[in-house]
Design a protein around this motif. Structure first.
Motif, short mmCIF file in Angstrom:
data_model
loop_
_atom_site.label_atom_id
_atom_site.label_comp_id
_atom_site.label_asym_id
_atom_site.label_seq_id
_atom_site.Cartn_x
_atom_site.Cartn_y
_atom_site.Cartn_z
N ARG A 90 -4.79 83.37 57.07
CA ARG A 90 -5.07 84.56 56.27
C ARG A 90 -6.30 85.28 56.80
NH1 ARG A 90 -5.86 84.69 49.61
NH2 ARG A 90 -5.78 86.96 49.40
N LEU A 91 -6.23 86.61 56.86
CA LEU A 91 -7.38 87.46 57.16
C LEU A 91 -7.68 88.27 55.91
CD1 LEU A 91 -6.29 88.75 60.68
CD2 LEU A 91 -8.12 87.11 60.20
N GLU A 92 -8.89 88.08 55.37
CA GLU A 92 -9.19 88.68 54.07
C GLU A 92 -10.34 89.68 54.18
OE1 GLU A 92 -9.61 87.27 49.44
OE2 GLU A 92 -9.88 85.80 51.03
N PRO A 93 -10.14 90.93 53.76
CA PRO A 93 -11.24 91.90 53.78
C PRO A 93 -12.42 91.44 52.93
CG PRO A 93 -9.13 92.97 53.37
CD PRO A 93 -8.89 91.50 53.29
N VAL A 94 -13.60 91.85 53.36
CA VAL A 94 -14.84 91.40 52.71
C VAL A 94 -15.55 92.59 52.07
CG1 VAL A 94 -17.14 90.48 53.20
CG2 VAL A 94 -15.13 89.38 54.16
N ASP A 95 -16.07 92.38 50.87
CA ASP A 95 -16.88 93.37 50.16
C ASP A 95 -18.36 92.99 50.23
OD1 ASP A 95 -14.55 94.61 49.38
OD2 ASP A 95 -14.59 93.83 47.33
N ALA A 96 -19.21 93.98 50.04
CA ALA A 96 -20.63 93.73 49.85
C ALA A 96 -20.91 93.57 48.36
CB ALA A 96 -21.45 94.88 50.41
N ALA A 97 -21.52 92.47 47.98
CA ALA A 97 -21.98 92.26 46.60
C ALA A 97 -23.47 92.58 46.57
CB ALA A 97 -21.72 90.83 46.16
N LEU A 98 -23.88 93.50 45.71
CA LEU A 98 -25.29 93.90 45.67
C LEU A 98 -25.71 94.27 44.26
CD1 LEU A 98 -24.51 97.11 45.64
CD2 LEU A 98 -24.76 96.92 48.10
N SER A 99 -27.02 94.34 44.08
CA SER A 99 -27.58 94.68 42.78
C SER A 99 -27.21 96.11 42.40
CB SER A 99 -29.10 94.52 42.83
OG SER A 99 -29.71 95.13 41.69
N ALA A 100 -27.00 96.35 41.11
CA ALA A 100 -26.75 97.70 40.64
C ALA A 100 -27.94 98.62 40.89
CB ALA A 100 -26.40 97.68 39.15
N ASP A 101 -29.12 98.03 41.13
CA ASP A 101 -30.33 98.82 41.43
C ASP A 101 -30.53 99.03 42.94
OD1 ASP A 101 -31.02 99.04 38.72
OD2 ASP A 101 -31.99 97.06 38.74
N HIS A 102 -29.62 98.50 43.74
CA HIS A 102 -29.73 98.69 45.19
C HIS A 102 -29.58 100.18 45.52
CE1 HIS A 102 -28.77 98.43 49.46
NE2 HIS A 102 -29.17 97.17 49.45
N ARG B 144 1.22 89.86 53.19
CA ARG B 144 0.56 90.60 54.28
C ARG B 144 -0.83 90.03 54.58
NH1 ARG B 144 1.44 96.58 51.87
NH2 ARG B 144 0.42 97.22 53.79
N TRP B 145 -0.89 88.71 54.63
CA TRP B 145 -2.16 88.03 54.84
C TRP B 145 -2.73 88.24 56.23
CZ3 TRP B 145 -1.31 82.49 52.40
CH2 TRP B 145 -1.48 82.58 51.01
N LEU B 146 -1.88 88.50 57.20
CA LEU B 146 -2.34 88.55 58.59
C LEU B 146 -2.36 89.97 59.15
CD1 LEU B 146 -0.69 85.31 60.00
CD2 LEU B 146 -3.08 85.69 59.42
N GLU B 147 -2.36 90.95 58.28
CA GLU B 147 -2.47 92.33 58.76
C GLU B 147 -3.83 92.55 59.41
OE1 GLU B 147 -1.61 95.36 55.97
OE2 GLU B 147 0.55 95.01 56.06
N TYR B 148 -3.80 93.19 60.57
CA TYR B 148 -5.04 93.44 61.31
C TYR B 148 -4.90 94.76 62.07
CZ TYR B 148 -8.44 93.10 65.11
OH TYR B 148 -9.43 93.37 66.01
N ALA C 232 4.87 75.98 57.01
CA ALA C 232 5.96 76.92 56.76
C ALA C 232 5.71 77.72 55.50
CB ALA C 232 7.29 76.16 56.66
N ALA C 233 5.19 77.07 54.46
CA ALA C 233 4.89 77.78 53.22
C ALA C 233 3.79 78.81 53.42
CB ALA C 233 4.49 76.77 52.14
N CYS C 234 2.79 78.46 54.24
CA CYS C 234 1.72 79.41 54.54
C CYS C 234 2.25 80.61 55.31
CB CYS C 234 0.62 78.72 55.35
SG CYS C 234 -0.38 77.55 54.40
N ALA C 235 3.13 80.36 56.28
CA ALA C 235 3.70 81.46 57.07
C ALA C 235 4.55 82.37 56.20
CB ALA C 235 4.52 80.89 58.23
N GLU C 236 5.32 81.76 55.30
CA GLU C 236 6.17 82.55 54.40
C GLU C 236 5.32 83.44 53.50
OE1 GLU C 236 9.43 81.85 50.79
OE2 GLU C 236 8.48 80.14 51.80
N GLU C 237 4.27 82.87 52.91
CA GLU C 237 3.41 83.65 52.02
C GLU C 237 2.62 84.70 52.79
OE1 GLU C 237 2.34 85.12 48.61
OE2 GLU C 237 3.61 83.32 48.73
#
Length: 298
Positions: A156-168, A289-293, A279-284
């Motif tokens: 799986r390739l998973e997009p990453v978010d920035a977690a930051l303070s609301a005061d940033h 769309r875990w491997l979209e790049y 096989a279950a990982c490949a199917e999922e």
């Protein structure tokens, strides 16, 4: 004398780590449970295997004599399991707990036969368990160098978010480029040289200021991020967020960093559940769309 292999395994792991806490962690046991197993083994053998004191843990003379045959007993046990253990559950471990690997594994577990799950501390401890034959497969983020004797499959390739303070200063943005964070402080749940993904992110995007915390769970970690206006950290976009006042998650774009999840196994392990799990990982991956790049954006 009939030896309890769980006790023998506890002894060998402690002899290798020379630290009860670390050994217990690699076996997914409490330190108290590990100590009880070793105490029962010492009682059965009629001798002490470890010297415990203010200078740490050391093997006694009897412990040093027992270590080699104990390892041989473990190898024999693994050989029996390899021949006769095709009906046993598949033993799967995970690491990278702050990023919740179980949520991905849970999506395929029901299609992979019976699983027994462990809770490894980090990539080195999990790969060592694979090479010893203590587990059959492992799931988490793999990075080189991996020990010889292991095979690796991207799941799986998973997009990453920035977690930051609301005061940033950037908290109001709807999306951020990673290099916009170069003047912020990257908050890490441990030493950066042990956290390959965060280390590579800091190098790639010129993040000069970093600080480390102690991994006491996601809620505690994100609360620390929210407390300081200049801090940020990274989380896969699909990780369920605990309710943390004063915290914002902002998508990263141009480029979007992808967190790579992989399945590891020991070369030559013939457990049929490994094929079912892969096989279950490949199917999922195809369904979700875990491997979209997209190299233009990711």
């Amino acid at each position: 004398m009939d030896l309890d292999m769980a006790q023998v395994r506890a002894f060998v792991r402690t002899a290798e780590e020379l630290h009860f806490g670390r050994a217990a962690g690699t076996l997914a046991l409490s330190q108290q449970a590990l100590s009880k197993r070793i105490a029962r083994l010492e009682s059965l053998l009629g001798t002490s295997l470890f010297q415990r004191g203010g200078n740490g843990v050391r093997l006694t003379d009897a412990g040093r004599l027992f270590l080699t045959p104990a390892r041989q007993a473990m190898a024999a046990d693994a050989a029996v399991a390899a021949v006769a253990g095709t009906d046993r559950p598949l033993r799967v471990d995970v690491w990278g707990h702050l990023y919740a690997p179980m949520r991905t594994l849970a999506q395929v577990a029901g299609r992979a036969g019976e699983l027994v799950l462990g809770h490894g501390r980090d990539l080195p401890s999990v790969t060592a368990a694979l090479l010893r034959g203590d587990i059959d497969a492992a799931f988490g983020r793999a990075h080189p160098p991996l020990p010889a004797g292991l095979s690796h499959r991207l799941i799986r390739l998973e997009p990453v978010d920035a977690a930051l303070s609301a005061d940033h200063p950037l908290a109001a943005e709807t999306a951020l480029r990673p290099d916009q964070l170069r003047d912020s402080v990257l908050w890490a749940p441990g030493a950066l040289d042990r956290l390959d993904f965060l280390h590579r992110f800091a190098d790639r995007f010129g993040i000069r200021q970093t600080a480390t915390s102690v991994n006491l769970g996601l809620a505690h970690f994100l609360a620390e991020v929210a407390q300081e206006p200049r801090r940020f950290s990274l989380l896969p976009a699909d990780v369920p967020r605990p309710e943390v006042p004063g915290l914002r998650s902002v998508p990263l774009v141009d480029p979007t960093p992808l967190y790579a999840w992989s399945l590891l196994r020991r070369t030559g392990n013939g457990h049929p559940g490994l094929h079912d799990l892969a096989a279950a990982c490949a199917e999922e991956a195809g369904r979700s769309r875990w491997l979209e790049y997209d190299p233009a954006h990711d």
